[in-house]
Design a protein around this motif. Structure first.
Motif, PDB file in Angstrom:
ATOM      1  N   TYR A 145     -55.995  46.047-107.944  1.00 20.53           N
ATOM      2  CA  TYR A 145     -54.594  45.855-108.075  1.00 20.53           C
ATOM      3  C   TYR A 145     -54.245  44.429-108.981  1.00 20.53           C
ATOM      4  O   TYR A 145     -53.200  44.340-109.536  1.00 20.53           O
ATOM      5  CB  TYR A 145     -53.717  45.995-106.995  1.00 20.53           C
ATOM      6  N   SER A 146     -55.032  43.594-108.445  1.00 23.17           N
ATOM      7  CA  SER A 146     -54.678  42.244-109.020  1.00 23.17           C
ATOM      8  C   SER A 146     -54.881  42.261-110.472  1.00 23.17           C
ATOM      9  O   SER A 146     -54.141  41.559-111.509  1.00 23.17           O
ATOM     10  CB  SER A 146     -55.770  41.194-108.516  1.00 23.17           C
ATOM     11  N   LEU A 169     -47.587  43.380-107.093  1.00 16.21           N
ATOM     12  CA  LEU A 169     -48.885  43.195-106.375  1.00 16.21           C
ATOM     13  C   LEU A 169     -48.547  42.863-104.792  1.00 16.21           C
ATOM     14  O   LEU A 169     -49.585  43.353-104.110  1.00 16.21           O
ATOM     15  CB  LEU A 169     -49.601  41.804-106.976  1.00 16.21           C
ATOM     16  N   VAL A 209     -47.793  46.223-103.245  1.00 15.91           N
ATOM     17  CA  VAL A 209     -48.982  47.322-102.930  1.00 15.91           C
ATOM     18  C   VAL A 209     -50.112  46.740-102.188  1.00 15.91           C
ATOM     19  O   VAL A 209     -50.489  47.462-101.396  1.00 15.91           O
ATOM     20  CB  VAL A 209     -49.517  47.415-104.486  1.00 15.91           C
ATOM     21  N   LYS A 236     -50.997  48.370 -98.934  1.00 13.46           N
ATOM     22  CA  LYS A 236     -52.489  48.827 -98.469  1.00 13.46           C
ATOM     23  C   LYS A 236     -53.091  48.201 -97.216  1.00 13.46           C
ATOM     24  O   LYS A 236     -53.832  48.847 -96.485  1.00 13.46           O
ATOM     25  CB  LYS A 236     -53.472  48.251 -99.761  1.00 13.46           C
ATOM     26  N   ASN A 277     -47.540  53.654 -99.895  1.00 16.58           N
ATOM     27  CA  ASN A 277     -48.646  53.393-100.878  1.00 16.58           C
ATOM     28  C   ASN A 277     -48.334  53.760-102.266  1.00 16.58           C
ATOM     29  O   ASN A 277     -48.486  53.275-103.189  1.00 16.58           O
ATOM     30  CB  ASN A 277     -49.972  53.500-100.221  1.00 16.58           C
ATOM     31  N   LEU A 332     -47.525  52.079-105.786  1.00 12.90           N
ATOM     32  CA  LEU A 332     -48.169  52.287-106.963  1.00 12.90           C
ATOM     33  C   LEU A 332     -47.328  52.712-108.016  1.00 12.90           C
ATOM     34  O   LEU A 332     -47.450  52.212-109.332  1.00 12.90           O
ATOM     35  CB  LEU A 332     -49.127  53.139-106.793  1.00 12.90           C
ATOM     36  N   PHE A 344     -45.369  50.390-110.511  1.00 13.65           N
ATOM     37  CA  PHE A 344     -46.075  49.663-111.522  1.00 13.65           C
ATOM     38  C   PHE A 344     -45.682  50.272-112.785  1.00 13.65           C
ATOM     39  O   PHE A 344     -45.756  49.799-113.970  1.00 13.65           O
ATOM     40  CB  PHE A 344     -47.803  50.025-111.496  1.00 13.65           C
ATOM     41  N   THR A 402     -53.829  53.890-116.553  1.00 10.93           N
ATOM     42  CA  THR A 402     -53.850  53.306-114.766  1.00 10.93           C
ATOM     43  C   THR A 402     -53.353  54.580-114.060  1.00 10.93           C
ATOM     44  O   THR A 402     -53.940  54.763-113.059  1.00 10.93           O
ATOM     45  CB  THR A 402     -52.861  52.245-114.777  1.00 10.93           C
ATOM     46  N   VAL A 456     -55.762  55.653-111.018  1.00 11.38           N
ATOM     47  CA  VAL A 456     -55.016  55.999-109.555  1.00 11.38           C
ATOM     48  C   VAL A 456     -55.344  57.539-109.180  1.00 11.38           C
ATOM     49  O   VAL A 456     -55.759  57.663-107.935  1.00 11.38           O
ATOM     50  CB  VAL A 456     -53.696  55.857-109.717  1.00 11.38           C
TER      51      VAL A 456
END
Length: 535
Positions: free
Chosen positions: A65-66, A85, A88, A92, A126, A130, A133, A159, A163
């Motif tokens: 994610y970073s 960030l 998310v 998590k 979650n 996501l 993004f 991405t 995912v």
């Protein structure tokens, strides 16, 4: 007699049917209580697999994610990337915390339905995080150069694929959790691509929907595979448990059988010894009366009864001795006193002992012995008893004027055999296993007065097995019976030849080297020849 096993089988079939019906009803009740179509224990396994997958990626997913956040900083504001960030990662962390709690609680205390609902909500949170993004930097990319717009949306599309692959791998076995974690992201990406109003991005949006459907079918296949694996494992565990149960039942039955056999052996040994004491008195007194040592018996009937008492006592004593021998053999207390002997001497001795009995029935007894047979290492008393038992059986069932052959010879493997063959009525083939058992008697023995107790062949078989050999019984109706006991080759003692040829022995002192041959001159001098050669 056949109705009893059929009745038992019918009752067992009804019991199994009731057990299956009760098991199916319990499973359906458990499924209804759990709110799912699969077994509750499988639901627990699936949730456990999901929780372990999440905890296994507790470090790698935040790192990924970073990287996504760093990449989106090329077209989106840094603040938006950092906010996404943090969101998310918080989602998590909440999911990981609940997964850890789920694994730490005992299975008996878990409410599967509640935990499944909780995981679905956490995964939905979650998934929404996501999906954010796809919304990062929307306004900035609308007025950006074409190459930046292209690269940013292609990266967002990639991405989405990453995912989908990750969530399929983690949550494929739980459809509700899979949809909660993937559908928001797919909808957000498709919506962003459709906002650009371009045929290329329309194609990307269509591809995004198709890829999501592909991963959905892939998740269903993985779920089916995992459920089959769990089903096979449950069947294996049930089979192992059943085998363990049957083994414990078998061990208990074997223990009881051994205890009963030991008690039977002790009882027979004790009672046999207790019976022998009064039986010896009966034999002694009846023999004194038969011989009329203290005066004649005036009534002939008394003399006849005395002879019957003596013969019956001898028969009973013989039976007790056989029971004692069989008991000692079965309990492992029969010790062999082995010594060198010749099987030919054994059959010759048994022939002499039973010669009068054979002549009384008009039966011819013939000995056939191969020449130059080596001696064997065996228990003489046991081998004599083997021969006597086999010969007694032959005498019992061979009719008057018959023939009994006692033979000793070599086996092809180097062993030796002792056989007793008669031309009596024979034994039916299906009764041979029965007559080899203790107290087993064939139909012919039950019809004759000389049937005996059925211990002779059992004792023979046990005694020869103590020697490492075996008993081979062959018979044919109206042609006769042959009983052959075989001693293994290692019990045959082979004679050793002399260490040196006879007449050429040498006398040496221990430790001295052999004397070299004398030269011809020395031999001549020793024989009185010319000694000048040594001057």
């Amino acid at each position: 007699m056949s109705a009893i096993p059929e009745d038992v089988a019918r009752r067992k079939s009804r019991h199994d049917a009731r057990a299956r019906a009760y098991r199916d009803l319990s499973e359906r009740r458990a499924r209804l209580a759990a709110g799912t179509s699969i077994k509750p224990e499988f639901e627990y396994e699936l949730l456990t697999m999901f929780a372990r997958n999440e905890l296994g990626a507790a470090v790698t997913m935040p790192v990924l994610y970073s990287l996504f956040a760093l990449a989106c900083m090329f077209w989106a504001p840094t603040v938006d990337a950092i906010v996404w960030l943090v969101t998310v990662i918080v989602a998590k962390v909440l999911l990981l915390d609940q997964a850890r709690r789920f694994l730490h609680q005992p299975q008996a205390q878990l409410n599967i339905r509640m935990w499944r609902r909780r995981f679905v909500l956490l995964e939905l949170f979650n998934g929404l995080a996501l999906a954010g993004f796809a919304l990062v930097g929307v306004r900035e990319t609308l007025g950006a150069p074409t190459d930046m717009v292209f690269s940013s949306h292609v990266f967002i599309f990639a991405t989405l694929i990453v995912v989908l692959a990750i969530r399929t791998m983690f949550a494929a076995t739980l459809p509700a959790i899979f949809y909660a974690g993937t559908v928001p992201m797919t909808l957000a990406v498709v919506g962003r691509l459709l906002m650009l109003d371009n045929s290329f991005y329309l194609a990307l949006a269509t591809m995004a929907v198709g890829i999501h459907l592909y991963f959905t079918f892939l998740a269903r296949g993985l779920r089916s595979t995992v459920l089959s694996m769990l089903e096979y494992r449950a069947e294996k565990d049930a089979l192992i448990a059943e085998l363990e149960e049957q083994k414990s039942v078998s061990d208990e039955a074997r223990r009881r059988a051994e205890a009963a056999n030991s008690a039977k052996s002790r009882f027979l040994a004790t009672m046999s010894h207790e019976l022998r004491t009064p039986l010896n008195a009966i034999l002694g007194f009846s023999e004194v009366m038969k011989e009329e040592m203290f005066g004649p018996l005036n009534n002939p009937k008394y003399r006849e009864y005395t002879e019957n008492i003596l013969e019956s006592g001898k028969h009973l004593l013989h039976l007790i001795n056989e029971i004692l021998d069989l008991t000692r053999i079965e309990s492992g207390r029969y010790e062999l006193h082995e010594e060198p002997l010749r099987l030919a001497d054994v059959i010759d001795e048994c022939h002499r002992l039973l010669k009068l009995r054979a002549e009384g029935k008009g039966i011819e007894v013939v000995e056939e012995t191969e020449s130059d047979l080596p001696i064997v290492w065996a228990d003489q008393r046991a081998m004599r008893q083997i021969c006597l038992n086999l010969m007694s059986n032959a005498l019992k069932f061979t009719p008057k004027g018959g023939r009994i052959t006692l033979s000793v010879g070599k086996m092809p493997d180097g062993g030796q055999y002792l056989a007793v063959r008669d031309n009596g009525p024979g034994i039916p083939e299906d009764e041979i296993p029965k007559v080899l058992q203790a107290f087993g008697q064939g139909t012919l023995a039950q019809q004759t007065a000389e049937g005996g107790a059925g211990l002779g062949l059992a004792i023979v078989q046990n005694l020869i097995e103590l020697h490492g050999g075996n008993l081979d019984l062959k018979s044919e109706l109206r042609k006769g019976t042959e009983a052959k006991v075989v001693l293994p080759a290692y019990r045959v003692l082979q004679s050793m030849g002399p260490l040196q040829p006879l007449g050429r022995e040498t006398h040496r002192i221990k430790g001295m080297a052999p004397r070299p041959p004398r030269p011809a001159r020395v031999r001549a001098r020793a024989e009185g020849g010319d000694t000048a050669a040594f001057g």
